[in-house]
Design a protein around this motif. Sequence first.
Motif: not given
Length: 263
Positions: A39, A67-70, A79, A90, A93-94, A97, A140
């Motif tokens: 990002g 965290h789930d976003h990297h 995943r 987690t 926010s994760g 998602r 994040g």
Amino acid sequence: MTDVGFTHIGGPTVLIEFGGWRLLTDPTFDPPGRTYDFGWGTSSRKLIGPAIAAADLPAIDAILLTHDHHGDNLDTAGRALLPGAGSVLTTASGARRLGGGARGLRPGHTHRLHAPGKPTLTVTATPARHGPPLSQPITGHVIGFALTWPGQTHGPLWITGDTVHHRAVRRFAQAHRPGTVLLHLGAVRFPLTGPLRYTMSTRDALSLLDGLAPTTVLPVHYEGWQHFTENRDGIATTLDHTPAGTRHPFSWLIPGHQQTIGV
């Protein structure tokens, strides 16, 4: 004292086994070669594959996902493991998602894992900030995890997560006095943001641990990706030039091999 088995699989991914529990941190099992978008114009290429294939893992009771976003903390193959795990813990926010029953925790919140014949495991989310001040809207949410169970003699097992050294992390460490630290390092940087760091360097970690007395410090998350700027050799060099009284008991995990430590 509990004997805990640690198997470093690669990056931040560690299989933790004790008392019948099998826990997996930040599952990353993709092969090397792919470039992942983080990002805001940042990216990194994976250079080294996992020491153990996902298909060769035992049944996993819980996945501790900082965290789930990297992609260097949760990739495509990692995943795919989430639905088969007994629990996924987690960030709040994760969890939104991911869905699928993932449980979100905010720093300071706890969750207890129960299973017949196994010690009750208390998981507490710990503070983390994945970059410089005011970076959280961009980088994040991230958390670490402190694990406690009956019979521990050296304080919590702390998984720091991807974080820089900052006040809230230091306050947690001083208040809870962890005995074993799974320490995310790597001094992550990106060309786009120049000198800014997104995880701790060894000097940061030594400052964080100053005044504490952990029995074991296990570095992870320092090799296998382009965005790590301090690898094992760099960590070792810094430790070699640190006064003996402030080095702390660092121990290297050999990827793919279990190391047993009393916790």
